[in-house]
Design an enzyme around this catalytic site. Sequence first.
Site, mmCIF file in Angstrom:
data_model
loop_
_atom_site.group_PDB
_atom_site.id
_atom_site.type_symbol
_atom_site.label_atom_id
_atom_site.label_comp_id
_atom_site.label_asym_id
_atom_site.label_seq_id
_atom_site.Cartn_x
_atom_site.Cartn_y
_atom_site.Cartn_z
ATOM 1 N N LYS A 1 -11.798 -2.189 6.650
ATOM 2 C CA LYS A 1 -10.940 -3.065 7.455
ATOM 3 C C LYS A 1 -11.415 -3.095 8.906
ATOM 4 O O LYS A 1 -11.680 -4.135 9.452
ATOM 5 C CB LYS A 1 -9.481 -2.602 7.392
ATOM 6 C CG LYS A 1 -8.938 -2.369 5.990
ATOM 7 C CD LYS A 1 -8.632 -3.666 5.258
ATOM 8 C CE LYS A 1 -8.437 -3.507 3.757
ATOM 9 N NZ LYS A 1 -7.448 -2.548 3.327
ATOM 10 N N ASP B 1 -1.647 6.607 6.517
ATOM 11 C CA ASP B 1 -2.681 5.678 6.067
ATOM 12 C C ASP B 1 -2.912 4.693 7.210
ATOM 13 O O ASP B 1 -2.090 3.827 7.470
ATOM 14 C CB ASP B 1 -2.182 4.954 4.802
ATOM 15 C CG ASP B 1 -3.161 3.879 4.308
ATOM 16 O OD1 ASP B 1 -4.194 3.646 4.971
ATOM 17 O OD2 ASP B 1 -2.868 3.271 3.254
ATOM 18 N N TRP C 1 0.825 -1.208 0.000
ATOM 19 C CA TRP C 1 0.000 0.000 0.000
ATOM 20 C C TRP C 1 0.856 1.254 0.000
ATOM 21 O O TRP C 1 0.533 2.223 -0.701
ATOM 22 C CB TRP C 1 -0.985 -0.009 1.176
ATOM 23 C CG TRP C 1 -1.936 -1.166 1.079
ATOM 24 C CD1 TRP C 1 -2.047 -2.214 1.952
ATOM 25 C CD2 TRP C 1 -2.898 -1.429 0.039
ATOM 26 N NE1 TRP C 1 -3.007 -3.086 1.525
ATOM 27 C CE2 TRP C 1 -3.545 -2.637 0.363
ATOM 28 C CE3 TRP C 1 -3.263 -0.755 -1.129
ATOM 29 C CZ2 TRP C 1 -4.548 -3.178 -0.454
ATOM 30 C CZ3 TRP C 1 -4.265 -1.302 -1.929
ATOM 31 C CH2 TRP C 1 -4.885 -2.501 -1.584
HETATM 32 C C1 LIG Z 1 -6.910 -2.004 2.012
HETATM 33 C C2 LIG Z 1 -5.916 -0.938 2.148
HETATM 34 C C3 LIG Z 1 -5.838 0.117 1.222
HETATM 35 C C4 LIG Z 1 -6.721 0.197 -0.002
HETATM 36 O O1 LIG Z 1 -8.008 0.497 0.367
HETATM 37 P P1 LIG Z 1 -9.174 0.710 -0.717
HETATM 38 O O2 LIG Z 1 -10.247 1.312 0.141
HETATM 39 O O3 LIG Z 1 -9.514 -0.641 -1.245
HETATM 40 O O4 LIG Z 1 -8.696 1.631 -1.758
HETATM 41 C C5 LIG Z 1 -4.906 1.109 1.437
HETATM 42 N N1 LIG Z 1 -4.092 1.078 2.500
HETATM 43 C C6 LIG Z 1 -4.135 0.084 3.406
HETATM 44 C C7 LIG Z 1 -3.207 0.095 4.575
HETATM 45 C C8 LIG Z 1 -5.051 -0.955 3.255
HETATM 46 O O5 LIG Z 1 -5.093 -1.936 4.159
#
Ligand SMILES: *Cc1c(COP(=O)(O)O)cnc(C)c1O
Length: 350
Positions: free
Chosen positions: A191, A167, A100
């Site tokens: 998540k 993030d 990511w």
């Molecule tokens: C799943 C995830 C993403 C991507 O998320 P989307 O909502 O599918 O774009 C980005 N960063 C992390 C840390 C993730 O776990």
Amino acid sequence: MTKVHNFSAGPAVLPQSAIDAGIEALKNFAGTNLSILEVSHRSKEYVAVMDEACSIVKELWSLDDSYDVVYLQGGASTQFLMVAYNLLNTKGAYVDTGTWSSKAIKEAQNFGEVDVVASSKDKGYTYIPKDIVAPSDADFLHYTSNNTIHGSQFHHIPETNVPLVCDMSSDIFSRRVDATKFDLIYAGAQKNLGPAGATLVVVKKDILGKVNRVIPTMLDYRTHIEKESMFNTPPVFAVFVVLQTLKWIKERGIDQIEVDNKAKAALLYDEIDRNAAFNGPVSKEDRSMMNATFLMTDPSREADFLNACKEANISGVKGHRSVGGFRASMYNALTLDSVQALVDVMKTFN
Ligand SMILES: *Cc1c(COP(=O)(O)O)cnc(C)c1O
């Protein structure tokens, strides 16, 4: 109904109370006798949902009014480019700790200079780089607090004098965090917060409006702040369920959630370390409390292990296609007895 132990990495397990409130709102939203899917996002009942979904985030993190909270669409992946669009003037500093963060870096490169100030790519992203230093002329430092795919996690907040962007998609509200150390935090909901479709962004107003480029209206954080996440139709149902999860978090308390998450992670990692049939690829001190990755010493037994998990009603433990092996995601709503069920199966493979 048989209880399924849901270790899915995302979309993932949610508190039963959030699911139940979602079902009720699908039938009769806030006493309107209409489904939440059928009412205007500008109805007073829905505006109250959005207001509370924003205010509860500030309350949970003790944030003052220098911060704004918005719910956007496009997932965390859209944040990779929005962060750069809104903040990158000359140079963005990035920490590369996995899939990511690499994607965030790739997007930022379209907007200017990207300085990868630390990376764990050299060892297949199995550790968290220490001693991260962002150059003082960087517009911001970006990192991924929890690496969902590789199973590593920052257990400290990097020290820096430039605005800090994180993030937190896969470990938001899983432990105590001093959110005032950050200038921008984002998280896709699916998540640890709710259904897919909503992305939470917390941003300190004073870092915005400093770039020398035209930002498309929909991609400008200021649009959504000004219109209180109602510039266009928000992901109505997703935000409703996120609010229910946030209420559940508030009721349990983040301290208790952290205690429980530590207990779950300890139970699983102790078995990975004890049991010769398994091993964990990530450095012990950098292991994720949320996503535990592990391999079998004898890969030819993987199919048998997956079958045994299935028989024990354990779902979602297959590793990400890019890394193989196994991954047990232990988000807030996953209970200790589910981890125990997984450990019990692992013990039969001793
Ligand atoms: C799943 C995830 C993403 C991507 O998320 P989307 O909502 O599918 O774009 C980005 N960063 C992390 C840390 C993730 O776990």
